[in-house]
Design a protein around this motif. Structure first.
Motif, PDB file in Angstrom:
ATOM      1  N   LEU A  39       6.549  15.749 -13.814  1.00 50.59           N
ATOM      2  CA  LEU A  39       5.749  15.189 -14.914  1.00 50.59           C
ATOM      3  C   LEU A  39       5.705  16.154 -16.099  1.00 50.59           C
ATOM      4  O   LEU A  39       5.710  15.738 -17.260  1.00 50.59           O
ATOM      5  CB  LEU A  39       4.332  14.870 -14.432  1.00 50.59           C
ATOM      6  N   LEU A  40       5.688  17.445 -15.793  1.00 45.22           N
ATOM      7  CA  LEU A  40       5.679  18.442 -16.868  1.00 45.22           C
ATOM      8  C   LEU A  40       6.974  18.349 -17.667  1.00 45.22           C
ATOM      9  O   LEU A  40       6.976  18.305 -18.910  1.00 45.22           O
ATOM     10  CB  LEU A  40       5.526  19.835 -16.244  1.00 45.22           C
ATOM     11  N   LEU A  41       8.105  18.297 -16.932  1.00 50.44           N
ATOM     12  CA  LEU A  41       9.406  18.187 -17.618  1.00 50.44           C
ATOM     13  C   LEU A  41       9.441  16.931 -18.486  1.00 50.44           C
ATOM     14  O   LEU A  41       9.952  16.914 -19.595  1.00 50.44           O
ATOM     15  CB  LEU A  41      10.539  18.118 -16.579  1.00 50.44           C
ATOM     16  N   TRP A  42       8.899  15.859 -17.936  1.00 46.83           N
ATOM     17  CA  TRP A  42       8.891  14.556 -18.640  1.00 46.83           C
ATOM     18  C   TRP A  42       8.108  14.686 -19.941  1.00 46.83           C
ATOM     19  O   TRP A  42       8.479  14.179 -20.989  1.00 46.83           O
ATOM     20  CB  TRP A  42       8.312  13.524 -17.681  1.00 46.83           C
ATOM     21  N   LYS A  43       6.991  15.439 -19.843  1.00 45.44           N
ATOM     22  CA  LYS A  43       6.158  15.589 -21.033  1.00 45.44           C
ATOM     23  C   LYS A  43       6.895  16.407 -22.088  1.00 45.44           C
ATOM     24  O   LYS A  43       6.823  16.125 -23.298  1.00 45.44           O
ATOM     25  CB  LYS A  43       4.848  16.273 -20.630  1.00 45.44           C
ATOM     26  N   CYS A  44       7.602  17.447 -21.616  1.00 45.01           N
ATOM     27  CA  CYS A  44       8.227  18.375 -22.566  1.00 45.01           C
ATOM     28  C   CYS A  44       9.433  17.776 -23.269  1.00 45.01           C
ATOM     29  O   CYS A  44       9.871  18.255 -24.305  1.00 45.01           O
ATOM     30  CB  CYS A  44       8.663  19.642 -21.856  1.00 45.01           C
ATOM     31  N   VAL A  45      10.037  16.764 -22.680  1.00 45.98           N
ATOM     32  CA  VAL A  45      11.292  16.275 -23.231  1.00 45.98           C
ATOM     33  C   VAL A  45      11.064  15.507 -24.531  1.00 45.98           C
ATOM     34  O   VAL A  45      11.938  15.430 -25.375  1.00 45.98           O
ATOM     35  CB  VAL A  45      11.988  15.403 -22.164  1.00 45.98           C
ATOM     36  N   PHE A  46       9.883  14.937 -24.694  1.00 47.10           N
ATOM     37  CA  PHE A  46       9.614  14.141 -25.894  1.00 47.10           C
ATOM     38  C   PHE A  46       8.677  14.890 -26.837  1.00 47.10           C
ATOM     39  O   PHE A  46       7.822  15.643 -26.372  1.00 47.10           O
ATOM     40  CB  PHE A  46       8.973  12.794 -25.497  1.00 47.10           C
ATOM     41  N   PRO A  47       8.849  14.685 -28.153  1.00 49.08           N
ATOM     42  CA  PRO A  47       7.929  15.311 -29.107  1.00 49.08           C
ATOM     43  C   PRO A  47       6.508  14.800 -28.883  1.00 49.08           C
ATOM     44  O   PRO A  47       6.307  13.703 -28.379  1.00 49.08           O
ATOM     45  CB  PRO A  47       8.454  14.863 -30.479  1.00 49.08           C
ATOM     46  N   VAL A  48       5.550  15.626 -29.268  1.00 49.29           N
ATOM     47  CA  VAL A  48       4.167  15.291 -28.951  1.00 49.29           C
ATOM     48  C   VAL A  48       3.639  14.178 -29.834  1.00 49.29           C
ATOM     49  O   VAL A  48       2.997  13.250 -29.386  1.00 49.29           O
ATOM     50  CB  VAL A  48       3.274  16.544 -29.086  1.00 49.29           C
ATOM     51  N   SER A  49       3.916  14.258 -31.135  1.00 53.09           N
ATOM     52  CA  SER A  49       3.329  13.274 -32.052  1.00 53.09           C
ATOM     53  C   SER A  49       4.423  12.669 -32.926  1.00 53.09           C
ATOM     54  O   SER A  49       5.531  13.211 -33.026  1.00 53.09           O
ATOM     55  CB  SER A  49       2.306  13.968 -32.944  1.00 53.09           C
ATOM     56  N   PRO A  50       4.120  11.564 -33.601  1.00 58.73           N
ATOM     57  CA  PRO A  50       5.113  10.957 -34.503  1.00 58.73           C
ATOM     58  C   PRO A  50       5.576  11.952 -35.568  1.00 58.73           C
ATOM     59  O   PRO A  50       6.734  11.926 -35.998  1.00 58.73           O
ATOM     60  CB  PRO A  50       4.343   9.791 -35.126  1.00 58.73           C
ATOM     61  N   LYS A  51       4.652  12.874 -35.985  1.00 62.03           N
ATOM     62  CA  LYS A  51       5.022  13.832 -37.032  1.00 62.03           C
ATOM     63  C   LYS A  51       6.166  14.710 -36.532  1.00 62.03           C
ATOM     64  O   LYS A  51       7.156  14.961 -37.236  1.00 62.03           O
ATOM     65  CB  LYS A  51       3.802  14.684 -37.388  1.00 62.03           C
ATOM     66  N   ASP A  52       6.050  15.162 -35.275  1.00 61.58           N
ATOM     67  CA  ASP A  52       7.114  16.006 -34.705  1.00 61.58           C
ATOM     68  C   ASP A  52       8.437  15.254 -34.703  1.00 61.58           C
ATOM     69  O   ASP A  52       9.501  15.845 -34.907  1.00 61.58           O
ATOM     70  CB  ASP A  52       6.761  16.395 -33.267  1.00 61.58           C
ATOM     71  N   LEU A  53       8.348  13.967 -34.447  1.00 59.19           N
ATOM     72  CA  LEU A  53       9.579  13.165 -34.396  1.00 59.19           C
ATOM     73  C   LEU A  53      10.234  13.168 -35.782  1.00 59.19           C
ATOM     74  O   LEU A  53      11.454  13.307 -35.911  1.00 59.19           O
ATOM     75  CB  LEU A  53       9.238  11.737 -33.965  1.00 59.19           C
ATOM     76  N   GLU A  54       9.405  13.038 -36.832  1.00 57.51           N
ATOM     77  CA  GLU A  54       9.933  13.041 -38.199  1.00 57.51           C
ATOM     78  C   GLU A  54      10.647  14.356 -38.480  1.00 57.51           C
ATOM     79  O   GLU A  54      11.767  14.379 -38.984  1.00 57.51           O
ATOM     80  CB  GLU A  54       8.777  12.864 -39.208  1.00 57.51           C
ATOM     81  N   THR A  55       9.976  15.467 -38.139  1.00 63.40           N
ATOM     82  CA  THR A  55      10.597  16.768 -38.427  1.00 63.40           C
ATOM     83  C   THR A  55      11.892  16.894 -37.645  1.00 63.40           C
ATOM     84  O   THR A  55      12.880  17.431 -38.142  1.00 63.40           O
ATOM     85  CB  THR A  55       9.655  17.928 -38.051  1.00 63.40           C
TER      86      THR A  55
END
Length: 2044
Positions: A582-598
């Protein structure tokens, strides 16, 4: 119809019928005629022949339909072959004239066709008799063909086939012409004509040599041409032709006659393969005439040609046979693989082509190697394939080692070998998979080096090869589970070492994933620790991915792939690693939409590729987790899963912009990402992503209408959305066939690839749907569409209604606005999604929403209903009906139906008509009968459509729809049944057989109609019998149809008919039809045959079997069966079929059928069935030469050598089964067990040698199982020593069954021995291999069970012989002592738990038996008679076995206790989970506890019993079991239980240790017994009860139970429950025994307390003693707190169940009523007796007051039993229950409580009442006494003698008792009198005169009278003699008792009677034996009395001289004998006394 059954046609009846009936009438008459002609005598036929011929020929002109003309032709030919042949030439001429006729009108066509068919039939039947007419005929027919339409060409081809068949070699002159004609027909535009032409040519090649010599090439080219645009049937027929011709070319021995000495060239194998190869690679475009684009290399071979050629390859090899393939396999393999090599770039031009060609090659290999070769040959083939892989790898290595990188990667060789390698690896995998564990020798053979080769290919540069190698390893692991862990270790090790090579990282991660996927197929699993290693490695790969850009993509993929594969191992493995995942799963995706933009702004094309790969992998891992670990999905885990979901959806929306930015390299990764996300969302419930529903829906809509999708892949999108039944009408390609694997590619259409592993590596660990074939994921573009369609259905149903409307309208617009081919694609996607949406809403009972939503849906579906694609129309019809179902509004449904009606009335095009007719059918299917008015209009319209002969398609769809309506309307349809049936009949008789699909739909209608009519069909009314005969006629027409699927329909219709009206179905013709089609090439037909057979044999197996054999004997040509029914019967044929068949459903049906046949017939046909099984088992690869050792030879030879069991035999007879596969052999072994079980229910002689031999002598047809014992042992032995593990398990199971069933059967020739003894060497030899180190634990566990059964069975009595098997168990014990840690690391830890427990259980069984024998022996020694014999016969002393076990008992007891402690911990409820030891138990680890539980459940009971026995034998006085035994790896004494690990081990006192052990055993027993599951075995319950018995046998545990009253009550309640829930007498008896022991314990406890109290209060007054025992001072017993009350409940339960009359509620009165007494069964008597014993013990547990409260109940029950069971038995015996109740009475009456001062008076009252009750049992008027007087008198006597005098001496009772005795003395029955005397004797001798005197006074006089009467009469028989003797004994006793003054009178009475019976010497000589006995008896008594009472004696003698004289004479005469007999008078005196004492004890 009965009128049609005559030899001549009944023209009068015929003329009165309507059109349709006429056709039916004719057909029925012709059917009857065909049977009749064969049965009628020749002369009768000749008499009427002329008329008959005229009638038949006149029918030619009445335009007969296809079935009728076929039958007509058959009858004509039959008539001529039976009757005269002189008018046959006229007939032939007439037919030729009809054919020549110039009339071309359609109405004349049937006549012409009938003439053609007649000619064919005549020539076929009469052949060369017809001389030379055939040249004209053939010429005429061929000429007619030029102008014929397709039906004509079809019939002409078949007719020519028949002519050639009939004439054989005589037809050579016209071979060329026929060949020419058939050539043109082989490429005809009508498919049916092509099939017919292929059949004709197949017939031609039998004689026409040129076809397989000079014209071979052109025949081949022609066949390739014929494959173009062909359908499945054509491919089957033409491939059969091509394969047969080519095979003929190779094997033909060319005739050396002068005529044919043309220079015929011999064709070599290479040339033939070259020819086929050309077809495969270049198709039908000739060899030289290659067109321009062929040279340019642009055109590719059409798929249907390639598939056709593939089938031809298979036919070619099958025709040559397995033996040929074995010889030529290497050449064949290299050719087949070369088809996909680089030298032919055509076949592998594009990825799509390559995948399809590979499929074809795999199919050829699978069908030939898998289907034709036996197991030995398959192993050789696998070596060849491995060799080929090795060669290809060598070439590869050479290229790869080339230093120059440029040449290295660009080299074509990589591509060249990849497809060959993929095919070779897949076939190797499939081969090993199908061989199972029989492949072990192959993998052990180091020269073959299979594993090394496969593992080395894992590094191949091509990803497809790496995947294929991984899959091959998967197959090896599934087949041989022992290789799973070593392979996993090896791959993990390579993966760790070669982390820096990209090929190695992907290759080995594929391999590990594939191996993890194999774990679920291996029940023994893998060690738990592997999960940790894999998880760590995966994390490492993911973390190190970023370090090296060359490896990042591969490492990322590998890491997630390993995690995803790990998830398939299930919750037990995953739970430990979940947090990290579950930790790996969490780390693979950006935390917020803002992170996705960057993120978007950073990175380049490559990093995005890696990122998308990683995220797709993570999605896949989570999907795998959700799919395989549902149990772990708790609320908490779901909360952890959710946060990244919105982000995954955000990324989805950004994909298109990312694609624009970074270009096409991201195209595939982004599609894969989409697909993974959709798949995950489908699995999750929509609530989890509520917030994103609308976004997802928008994306889906965009996806489905995206502009870049070019291909319409309807074939995989729509089938799931259509109804299964509808698919069958659309295309035969969708039906299941044996060629499904290659036919699939034709289904998908040209632009689409078939599924293949490289499209989705993640599917390598998924469980595949279709058995052993490789997973076949579709390309990502297609799978993403299919997932989107599925998800759309779910999401659309969950969004708000406004948005739903918006999206649906948007989709509708997108369909409208696209044009051309694109429009079709978009329409397909949109309609699929809407269908999926409707299906989901209907399934979840949801709502569509407001009315506006209906509009777009309706418009979409309506458009699709009129689409040119049939599949789309089908899906739309389904959606149309689902829409009505979801809206659920009658008016709306009616409106929909009306739309279809209007369309159908107005439209003329086939598309609209088919679509809407199906829509009507679907509406009915989902909404049932809509309304009768609708039903009428529907049926009317469909009738009309189904008669539209211009379009077969419309007919097919309309009829299919009609069948749906019939199904759903049910009884409402009765009114339409007759018209429908006549419509069906009309169409069946008139639709041309070339339109097979119409006939199939007709079959479906008929089937639906039969089902609807159902049991009505049994009726006898005229209307019903007309319906029934029409149904039967319809079936007959379909049976004659050339199309196999129509025949399948016919069979299933007959099956239905047989179910509803069995008397009317002709079984013999049905069975013959089934037998003929048993081996049909069509899968669906075979399925129909077996489904039908399975039903038939349930009712009448024997008849079916007989019919099949009769048919096989009578038929000459029809049975071209592979199955040899003639020799092995239908059963053997089915077994052969089972061996060849691969289809799961079919195999299941075959097994079912065989099981039914076995159940009903095996006992009667015993030898036959056993021979079948034996043949199958003996035909196994290695053991064709095993026979069981002959006992004689064994005894002469070396006794100790088990290996001498294998002696050879080679008899030359051919074997009925050639190399059956291991699965078939396993089935045969199971059958043997079933046969033994069946015989158990049969005659007792099956298990009795002497009886069986005797009955066999009486009638040799008698057959009994015991006479086949040698065969049974032999079969078990062969199976148990095979290579296949499954077979070994079955063999050991069979051996176990044989041992258990036959152990006790004596050998009549050697008394004292048993029949199995002679087979001990075989048993030893069968068991030994199972204990070798490499045997898997499940086999060893089974073998342990057999060992213990063998030792326990007592077959072998010699210690040395037992030692052989015992030694195996000793070895196992040593092996398991090292504890759970050191056992094999190949399998999961629970496997070693299984093995350890199996060994312990086996030892437990042996120990239990040893103790039991020892006990029995001790008892038999007590009875002195038997002891000498039992020791005398040289057997072991019973202690021998005990001594054998004793050696290991120290170790065993420790291990047993440890196992029980484990079991106790494992069965604790879940809330105590936290208290369980962290590291697991003695024999299980904490992680595998779930799997281990099962093994503990299987073995705890016997271990418990054994432990209890061991504790009993030590009497709980062994200080510590650890002493003197080697320590376990972890000390497991029950002392370590429940202690925190922190506190040091405190030393426990022995008392504590015992208490713990005692509670362990008691606790396990009570937990088990108080909640008996329905699946609890009898064995466990009995063992548990016996353990309790053993425990309570020794004082210490008894004192524990006695002192703890609650414990006792608890136990009693549990036992009560067992008695209530389990009917088995043995269990109830065992429970009662435990109850008795508990009561004894309580008694001991009470006594002990009383004793100690007396000792303590010795000085004190008696009064102050406290009361001990239940009931204290008050006498109250509290239910639930009272031991006595619980016991009473339990005993009442037993007694009332056996004797309901005891229950006052049932009898309706509390009083004792004299009902008729009954005898109980033996079990019942035992139970009642046991209960009475317990009742009589109860007063002793109570205080005096307590005893008063229970006494009435006890007395009531005891006397009740006496009353209910006092049956008169011959010889005055007492029934066992009566004896028990008397015994109990005696126990109760003599209880100390009766005398105790506190209870004395109450007891006296109660006992008097009891006596009264007994006296009341007598019949008041004494006329017909039901009860047995002796029993009642004995009861009275017991009262008189056992109670204190005041009970019985009160006058009223005493008077009644005396009366009873008086009355009984008057009874005539001598036995009653004897018993009465005996009872009186005991009363007279009672020491208290108050009791005995009244009886003496009242009864003596009548006794004396009786004796005097006998004296006068002189006794005549032994009975009277005995009465006399008993009477005298009574008088003598009186003399002894009497007071002095009366004694002389008594002696004076006695002496004359005695003297009157003495004889002098003369009389003694002539006296009868009775008189002589009397004389001896009287004399003896006189000699005794004389000296005792000498004075009286003398005075009597003096007063009567006559007596004196007589006595003296007798004494003189007897002097000698007396001397011999009575040397001293003292001796005789004693004997008299002892006898009376004996009597007393006997009865009372």
């Amino acid at each position: 119809m009965e009128l049609a059954h005559s030899l001549l046609l009944n023209e009068e009846a015929y003329s009165q019928l309507g059109e349709v009936q006429k056709a039916e009438f004719i057909f029925d008459w012709l059917r009857y005629l065909e049977k009749l002609l064969v049965a009628t005598s020749r002369s009768d036929v000749r008499e009427k022949q002329k008329t008959l011929v005229e009638q038949l020929l006149s029918l030619l002109n009445s335009s007969p339909g296809p079935p009728t003309r076929k039958l007509l032709a058959k009858n004509l030919a039959l008539l001529y072959s039976i009757g005269d042949t002189f008018s046959v030439y006229e007939t032939i001429d007439k037919c030729n004239d009809l054919i020549r006729s110039k009339d071309d009108s359609p109405s004349y066509l049937p006549t012409k066709l009938a003439a053609v068919v007649c000619l064919g039939s005549l020539y076929k039947k009469l052949g060369r008799i017809l001389g030379n007419t055939f040249t004209d005929t053939v010429g005429n027919i061929l000429k007619a063909m030029k102008s014929a339409e397709s039906q004509g060409r079809y019939e002409i081809m078949l007719s020519l086939q028949n002519i050639l068949n009939g004439l054989g070699a005589a037809a050579i002159p016209c071979h060329r012409d026929v060949y020419k004609a058939a050539r043109s027909c082989l490429t005809d535009r009508s498919m049916a004509v092509r099939c017919a032409a292929a059949k004709c040519l197949l017939e031609l090649q039998n004689e026409a040599v040129f076809m397989w010599s000079t014209d071979l090439d052109s025949v081949a080219t022609l066949c390739f041409k014929s494959f173009e645009g062909s359908n499945y049937d054509v491919r089957i027929s033409v491939s059969k032709l091509l394969g047969t011709v080519l095979a003929k070319a190779i094997i033909s021995k060319h005739p050396g006659t002068a005529a044919s000495r043309q220079s015929i060239r011999r064709v070599s194998l290479e040339e033939v393969l070259e020819l086929l190869g050309t077809g495969f690679l270049r198709g039908s475009s000739g060899f030289l005439r290659a067109s321009g684009d062929m040279l340019k290399g642009t055109s590719s071979v059409s798929r249907d040609v390639r598939v056709g050629v593939t089938q031809a390859y298979v036919v070619f090899i099958s025709t040559l046979g397995g033996a040929w393939l074995e010889k030529n396999f290497a050449a064949f393999l290299s050719h087949i693989l070369s088809l996909v090599s680089q030298s032919h770039p055509k076949a592998t031009q594009t990825q799509i082509d390559a995948v399809c060609s590979r499929r074809c090659v795999s199919f050829i290999l699978r069908a030939t190697v898998g289907g034709l070769l036996g197991e030995k040959a398959q192993i050789a083939a696998a070596k060849d394939i491995c060799q080929a892989i090795w060669k290809l790898k060598k070439i590869m290595d050479a290229v790869m080692s080339d230093g120059n990188l440029e040449t290295r990667l660009g080299s074509a060789d990589v591509a060249a070998s990849q497809h060959m390698l993929v095919c070779a690896l897949q076939e190797l995998g499939n081969l090993i998979h199908s061989l199972g564990t029989t492949a072990a020798p192959l993998l052990q053979d180091s020269s073959a080096g299979i594993l090394d080769n496969v593992i080395s290919v894992t590094l191949h540069p091509s990803i497809s090869v790496r995947l294929a190698a991984a899959w091959c390893l998967h197959c090896i692991a599934v087949a041989l589970p022992s290789y799973l862990t070593p392979l996993l270790d090896r791959c993990l090790e390579r993966l760790t070492v070669l982390k820096s090579s990209p090929e190695a990282v992907t290759g080995f991660s594929f391999a590990v994933a594939a191996l993890l996927g194999a774990v679920k197929h291996c029940p023994l699993g893998i060690p738990h620790g592997k999960g940790k290693i894999i998880m760590a490695l995966a994390e490492d790969l993911l973390c190190s991915a970023a370090q090296n850009s060359r490896l990042s993509a591969q490492r990322t993929q590998a890491g997630w792939l390993l995690i995803a594969a790990l998830m398939t191992l299930g919750p037990a493995f995953v739970s430990h690693h979940l947090a990290r995942v579950l930790l790996l799963w969490k780390c693979v995706f950006p935390v917020s939409p803002k992170d996705l933009e960057t993120e978007k702004s950073r990175g380049d094309s490559f990093t995005w590729q890696v990122t998308l790969e990683g995220r797709a992998g993570a999605l896949c891992a989570i999907k795998s987790f959700v799919a395989h670990c549902g149990d772990l999905l708790t609320e908490e885990v779901i909360q952890h899963l959710l946060p990244p979901l919105p982000c995954t959806v955000d990324l989805l929306t950004q994909l298109s912009s990312i694609l624009k930015t970074y270009g096409s390299p991201l195209k595939t990764p982004s599609v894969v990402y989409r697909q993974r996300l959709y798949e995950l969302l489908i699995l999750l419930s929509p609530e989890t992503y509520e917030g994103n529903l609308s976004v997802i829906l928008r994306e889906l809509a965009a996806d489905l209408t995206a502009p870049d999708i070019q291909v319409a892949a309807s074939a995989f999108l729509l089938p799931p959305l259509c109804h299964q039944d509808d698919l069958l009408i659309l295309s035969p390609l969708l039906q299941e066939t044996d060629h499904r694997f290659i036919e699939e590619q034709l289904l998908l259409g040209s632009g689409i690839a078939c599924g293949s592993l490289e499209y989705d590596p993640y599917s390598i660990y998924e469980k595949d749907v279709e058995g052993d074939s490789v997973p076949k994921p579709l390309p990502p573009m297609l799978s993403v569409t299919s997932s989107a369609v599925k998800l759309f259905g779910v999401v659309c149903a969950h969004v708000g209604e406004a948005q739903r409307l918006l999206v649906l309208e948007q989709l509708l617009d997108s369909v409208k606005h696209t044009k051309g081919a694109r429009q079709q694609v978009v329409q397909l996607h949109v309609v699929s999604s809407v269908s999926s949406f409707l299906k989901y809403v209907a399934g979840s009972k949801g709502h569509l929403g407001p009315e506006e939503v209906r509009r777009p849906v309706l418009a979409l579906v309506m458009g699709a209903l009129e689409s040119p694609s049939p599949l789309l129309r089908c899906a739309a019809a389904e959606a149309w009906a689902r829409l009505a179902q979801v809206v659920d509004d009658g008016a709306f449904t009616a409106a929909l139906a009306q739309v279809s009606f209007d369309k159908l009335k107005s439209a003329r095009d086939a598309v609209t008509r088919t679509g809407h007719s199906l829509a009507l059918g679907s509406l009915h299917r989902y909404l049932g009968g809509i309304s009768s008015q609708h039903l009428n209009s529907c049926v009317g319209i469909l009738y009309t459509l189904s008669q539209d002969s211009t379009s077969p398609d419309v007919q097919t769809w309309a009829l299919h729809s009609l069948s749906l309506i019939i199904d759903s309307a049910g009884p409402l349809y009765y009114t339409h049944a007759e018209p429908t049936l006549s419509l069906i009949m009309m169409l069946l008789l008139n639709v041309p057989s070339t339109h097979a699909e119409v006939h199939q739909s007709l079959g479906r209608c008929l089937n639906a109609l039969i089902t609807t009519l159902g049991p009505e069909l049994q009726g006898n009314s005229t209307s019903v019998s007309t319906l029934r005969s029409s149904c039967l006629l319809g079936c007959a027409v379909m049976q004659d149809n050339p199309d196999c699927l129509v025949q399948a329909q016919a069979i299933s219709c007959l099956q239905q008919l047989h179910m509803f009206a069995p008397r009317h179905v002709n079984l013999s013709s049905l069975v013959s039809c089934l037998c003929v089609n048993l081996c049909s090439p069509y899968l669906l037909l075979r399925r129909a045959v077996l489904a039908c057979l399975c039903q038939l044999v349930q009712r009448e197996a024997a008849e079916v079997s007989e019919h099949a054999v009769m048919l096989a004997k009578n038929s000459r040509e029809e049975l071209t069966l592979d199955a040899n029914i003639r020799e092995v019967g239908l059963e053997g044929a089915l077994l052969t079929l089972l061996d060849k068949e691969t289809d799961q459903k079919l195999c299941h049906d075959i097994k079912e059928t065989l099981n039914h046949m076995l159940t009903s017939m095996a006992v009667d046909k015993l030898s036959f069935w056993l021979k079948l099984c034996k043949d199958v088992l003996a035909a196994s690869a290695d053991f064709a030469s095993v026979t069981c050792v002959d006992t004689m030879q064994e005894e002469e030879g070396d006794k100790g050598d088990d290996a001498s069991v294998l002696t050879n035999r080679n008899d030359g007879r051919p074997h009925p089964f050639t190399n059956p596969r291991w699965a078939t052999r396993v089935f045969a072994a199971e059958c043997v067990c079933r046969i033994i079980n069946q015989c158990e229910n049969g005659h007792s002689a099956h298990f009795d040698v002497a009886l069986a031999q005797e009955m066999k002598k009486k009638d040799s047809r008698n057959d009994f199982l015991v006479l086949h014992l040698a065969d049974l042992i032999r079969m078990a032995f062969m199976a148990a020593t095979d290579h296949s593990d499954q077979l070994r398990l079955s063999g050991l199971e069979t051996l176990l069954v044989v041992i258990r069933r036959f152990a006790a059967i004596p050998e009549p020739e050697f008394p004292g021995h048993v029949i199995l003894e002679q087979y001990q060497a075989n048993v030893g030899a069968a068991l030994r291999p199972a204990f070798t180190s490499e045997t898997p634990p499940d086999v060893t566990a089974k073998a342990c069970q057999v060992c213990s059964a063998w030792i326990a069975s007592g077959v072998v009595s010699d210690l040395n012989d037992i030692r052989r098997v015992h030694q195996l168990l000793v070895a196992s014990l040593t092996k398991i002592q090292v504890g759970k840690e050191a056992l094999s690391h190949l399998y999961n830890e629970s496997a070693s738990t299984m093995e350890i427990l199996a060994v312990l259980k086996a030892w437990a069984e042996v120990y239990i038996i040893a103790v039991e024998r020892h006990k029995n022996h001790r008892q038999s020694l007590k009875t002195p008679a038997c002891s000498e014999e039992s020791v005398g016969n040289g057997s072991i002393s019973p202690d021998g076995l005990l001594d054998l076990v004793h050696a290991d008992l120290g170790t065993l007891s420790r291990l047993w206790l440890a196992a029980l402690q484990d079991f106790a911990l494992l069965t604790l409820p879940s809330e105590f989970a936290s208290q369980l030891p962290v590291e697991g138990g003695a024999f299980y680890t904490a992680e595998t506890s779930e799997n281990a539980k099962l093994h503990y459940y299987n073995s705890w009971a016997l271990i418990l019993h054994a432990t209890a026995l061991w504790l009993t034998s030590t009497g709980f006085v062994v200080a510590d079991p650890d002493e003197g035994a080697p320590n376990l790896s972890r000390p497991v004494t029950p002392t370590s239980m429940c202690q925190g690990s922190s506190s040091g081990p405190t030393v426990k006192s022995p008392e504590d240790v015992y208490t713990e052990r005692f509670h362990l055993i008691l606790g396990i027993s009570v937990k088990f017994l108080c909640s008996l599951r329905s699946d609890a075995t009898m064995e466990s319950i009995t063992a548990c009860l016996h353990a309790l018995q053993a425990l309570l046998d020794v004082p210490w545990p008894r004192s524990k139970i006695g002192s703890d009253q609650d414990l006792g009550i608890e136990l009693l309640n549990v036992l009560h429950r067992v008695i209530l829930t389990r009917e088995s007498p043995s269990i109830q008896l065992a429970s009662l025994e435990v109850v008795r022991q508990i009561i004894c314990a309580a008694q001991e406890h009470v006594k002990e307390k009383r004793r100690s109290a007396e000792v303590d209060d010795g000085a004190a007054e008696k009064e102050t003693l406290p009361e001990f025992g239940e009931g204290k001072d008050t006498g109250g017993l509290v239910p639930g707190k009272s031991l006595v009350f619980a016991t009473l409940e339990l005993c009442v339960c037993i007694l009332v169940r056996q004797l309901p009359g005891l229950n006052p509620k049932l009898t309706g009165s509390p009083g004792v009523k004299a009902a008729k007494p009954q005898m109980l069964s033996e079990d019942g008597s035992r139970l009642v007796s046991a209960a009475l014993v317990i009742l009589s013990e109860l007063p002793a547990v109570c205080s005096p007051e307590g005893s008063i409260s229970i006494l009435p109940t006890i007395l009531y029950l005891t006397i009740g039993v006496l009353r209910e069971t006092a049956v008169k038995l011959p010889g005055g015996q007492l029934s066992s229950t009566v004896a028990a109740s008397l015994q109990a009475l005696k126990g109760i009456l003599s209880s100390p409580m009766a005398r105790a001062e506190k209870s004395h008076t109450a007891w006296t009252d109660l006992l008097r009442s009891a006596l009264t009750t007994i006296l009341d049992c007598w019949d008041p008027d004494g006329t017909h006494q039901e009860l047995d007087e002796v029993s009642l008198l004995t009861a009275i006597t017991v009262f008189i003698l056992s109670t204190s005098p005041e009970v019985t001496t009160i006058p009223c009772l005493q008077k009644r008792c005396i009366e009873k005795f008086k009355a009984t003395l008057e009874i005539k029955d001598p036995m009653v009198q004897i018993k009465t005397y005996q009872l009186l004797l005991s009363i007279f001798q009672y020491p208290n005169p108050a009791v005995s005197y009244p009886y003496i006074y009242s009864l003596v006089s009548s006794i004396v009278e009786k004796l005097q009467e006998i004296n006068r009469r002189k006794p005549e028989d032994t009975a009277e003699l005995q009465i006399f003797q008993e009477g005298i004994k009574v008088l003598e006793a009186l003399v002894a008792v009497a007071e002095e003054q009366h004694r002389s009178q008594l002696v004076a009475c006695l002496l004359p009677i005695l003297i009157s019976f003495v004889l002098d010497e003369h009389a003694l000589g002539s006296a009868t034996s009775i008189m002589r006995n009397l004389h001896d008896f009287a004399l003896q008594n006189l000699m005794q009395i004389g000296p005792q009472y000498s004075s009286v004696f003398k005075s009597v003698m003096a007063s009567s001289p006559a007596l004196k004289a007589r006595l003296e004479a007798a004494i003189k005469g007897n002097q000698e004998t007396v001397k011999v007999k009575t040397p001293t008078s003292k001796h005789t005196k004693n004997s008299g006394k002892s006898s009376s004492i004996q009597l007393k004890t006997n009865f009372l």
